[in-house]
Design an enzyme around this catalytic site. Structure first.
Site, short mmCIF file in Angstrom:
data_model
loop_
_atom_site.label_atom_id
_atom_site.label_comp_id
_atom_site.label_asym_id
_atom_site.label_seq_id
_atom_site.Cartn_x
_atom_site.Cartn_y
_atom_site.Cartn_z
N GLU A 1 41.57 -0.38 42.58
CA GLU A 1 40.17 0.03 42.71
C GLU A 1 39.58 -0.48 44.02
O GLU A 1 39.97 -1.53 44.51
CB GLU A 1 39.35 -0.53 41.53
CG GLU A 1 39.06 0.49 40.44
CD GLU A 1 38.01 1.53 40.84
OE1 GLU A 1 37.89 1.87 42.03
OE2 GLU A 1 37.31 2.02 39.94
N ASP A 2 38.62 0.27 44.54
CA ASP A 2 37.95 -0.15 45.76
C ASP A 2 36.93 -1.26 45.49
O ASP A 2 36.90 -2.27 46.18
CB ASP A 2 37.28 1.05 46.44
CG ASP A 2 36.46 1.90 45.47
OD1 ASP A 2 36.39 1.57 44.27
OD2 ASP A 2 35.91 2.93 45.91
N ASP B 1 31.52 -3.16 40.40
CA ASP B 1 30.10 -3.50 40.44
C ASP B 1 29.71 -3.96 39.03
O ASP B 1 29.94 -5.10 38.66
CB ASP B 1 29.36 -2.25 40.91
CG ASP B 1 27.90 -2.47 41.21
OD1 ASP B 1 27.47 -3.62 41.25
OD2 ASP B 1 27.17 -1.48 41.42
N PHE C 1 24.82 -2.97 49.10
CA PHE C 1 25.52 -1.69 49.05
C PHE C 1 26.37 -1.55 50.31
O PHE C 1 25.85 -1.61 51.43
CB PHE C 1 24.53 -0.53 48.95
CG PHE C 1 25.21 0.79 48.71
CD1 PHE C 1 25.60 1.17 47.44
CD2 PHE C 1 25.48 1.64 49.78
CE1 PHE C 1 26.25 2.37 47.22
CE2 PHE C 1 26.13 2.85 49.56
CZ PHE C 1 26.52 3.21 48.28
N ARG D 1 33.28 7.06 54.85
CA ARG D 1 34.57 6.63 54.26
C ARG D 1 35.59 6.28 55.35
O ARG D 1 36.47 5.47 55.13
CB ARG D 1 35.16 7.75 53.40
CG ARG D 1 34.36 8.06 52.14
CD ARG D 1 35.19 8.96 51.22
NE ARG D 1 34.40 9.60 50.20
CZ ARG D 1 34.11 9.06 49.00
NH1 ARG D 1 34.51 7.84 48.73
NH2 ARG D 1 33.41 9.73 48.12
P1 5GP Z 1 30.68 0.12 38.32
O1 5GP Z 1 31.04 1.05 37.20
O2 5GP Z 1 31.59 -1.07 38.45
O3 5GP Z 1 29.23 -0.27 38.29
O4 5GP Z 1 30.74 0.97 39.65
C1 5GP Z 1 31.88 1.25 40.30
C2 5GP Z 1 31.68 2.40 41.24
O5 5GP Z 1 30.35 2.44 41.81
C3 5GP Z 1 32.60 2.22 42.41
O6 5GP Z 1 33.88 2.76 42.15
C4 5GP Z 1 31.85 2.91 43.51
O7 5GP Z 1 32.11 4.29 43.47
C5 5GP Z 1 30.38 2.71 43.18
N1 5GP Z 1 29.83 1.54 43.93
C6 5GP Z 1 29.41 0.37 43.42
N2 5GP Z 1 28.97 -0.45 44.40
C7 5GP Z 1 29.10 0.23 45.55
C8 5GP Z 1 28.80 -0.09 46.92
O8 5GP Z 1 28.34 -1.18 47.31
N3 5GP Z 1 29.09 0.88 47.83
C9 5GP Z 1 29.60 2.11 47.49
N4 5GP Z 1 29.83 2.96 48.47
N5 5GP Z 1 29.87 2.44 46.21
C10 5GP Z 1 29.64 1.51 45.26
#
Ligand code: 5GP
Length: 182
Positions: A99-100, A103, A153, A166
Site C-alpha cells: 500500500e502507498d 490514513d 495531505f 502522481r
Molecule cells: P484510509 O482508508 O486509510 O483512510 O485511506 C487510504 C486512502 O486514502 C489511500 O490509499 C489514499 O488513496 C487516500 N489518502 C489518505 N491520505 C492521503 C494523502 O495524504 N494523500 C493522498 N494523495 N491520498 C491520501
C-alpha cells in the site's frame, strides 16, 4: 511545472530509494522459500510496487485490485466496492499487500477482511507511508513500514490530488492555493 505547486518536499527521491531497498532486503529474507504474492491497490501504490519488486531477490508474483469508496471524495468511508478483482487464486499462498499510505485504515481493513476469506497461508501489509494520527482501525497486520508522516495531505510517488502529481519522484506537500482553486 508540477514542482511549482509543491510547498515542501517531505521525503526525497533518495530517501525513498534507500528505504525501498531496505524493505526489499527484509522481504527477501523473510519470505525465502515461500510462495509469495504481492497484492497492490490501483492506482497510488503502482510506483511503490514497481520499485519494490526490483529490489526483492526471491521469486514472486504480483496482482492488482481496484476499489472505489463511497461517500465524499476527501474522506474515506470504509465502505468500498471492488471494481477490479485479483486474477490469481491466493489459497495457501503468502500474501503481502503493498500500500502507498494508511490514513484511517478503513480501506485496508476492508481489503484484509476480503482477502482473508480466500484462505491465504499468511496475510500481511507493507506500507510506504503511515499517517497514524488519523487511525480509526487498529491492529492492522503492518509487517513493513517505510515512513511515519504527520497529519498532512501528501502527493507524489504515486499519490495524487485530483489525479495529478502522481509522477513526482518525491513525496511532498501541496501549496495552499492548489486546494483553494479546487
Ligand atoms: P484510509 O482508508 O486509510 O483512510 O485511506 C487510504 C486512502 O486514502 C489511500 O490509499 C489514499 O488513496 C487516500 N489518502 C489518505 N491520505 C492521503 C494523502 O495524504 N494523500 C493522498 N494523495 N491520498 C491520501
Amino acid at each position: 511545472m508540477l514542482y511549482e505547486d509543491i510547498e515542501k518536499v517531505l521525503i526525497s527521491e533518495d530517501e525513498i530509494g534507500q528505504k525501498v531497498r531496505e524493505l526489499g532486503r527484509a522481504i527477501s529474507e523473510d519470505y525465502a522459500g515461500e510462495n509469495l504474492v504481492l497484492v497492490s491497490v490501483l492506482r497510488g501504490a503502482v510506483l511503490f510496487i514497481a520499485d519494490l519488486i526490483r529490489v526483492i531477490s526471491i521469486p514472486l508474483t504480483i496482482d492488482f485490485m481496484a476499489i472505489s469508496s463511497y461517500g465524499p471524495s476527501t474522506e474515506t468511508s470504509g465502505v468500498v466496492k471492488v471494481i477490479k478483482d485479483l486474477e490469481e487464486n491466493i489459497v495457501g499462498k503468502h500474501v503481502l499487500i503493498v500500500e502507498d499510505i494508511i490514513d484511517t485504515g478503513l480501506t485496508l481493513n476492508y481489503l484484509i477482511k476480503n482477502l482473508k476469506s480466500r484462505e491465504p497461508a499468511s496475510l500481511d501489509v507493507c506500507v510506504l507511508l503511515d499517517k497514524s494520527a488519523r487511525r480509526i482501525v487498529y491492529n492492522l497486520p503492518i509487517k513493513y513500514k517505510g515512513f511515519d508522516i504527520p497529519d498532512v495531505f501528501v502527493v507524489g510517488y504515486g499519490l495524487d490530488y485530483q489525479q495529478k502529481y502522481r509522477n513526482l519522484p518525491f513525496v511532498g506537500i501541496l501549496k495552499r492555493f492548489v486546494y483553494e482553486m479546487g
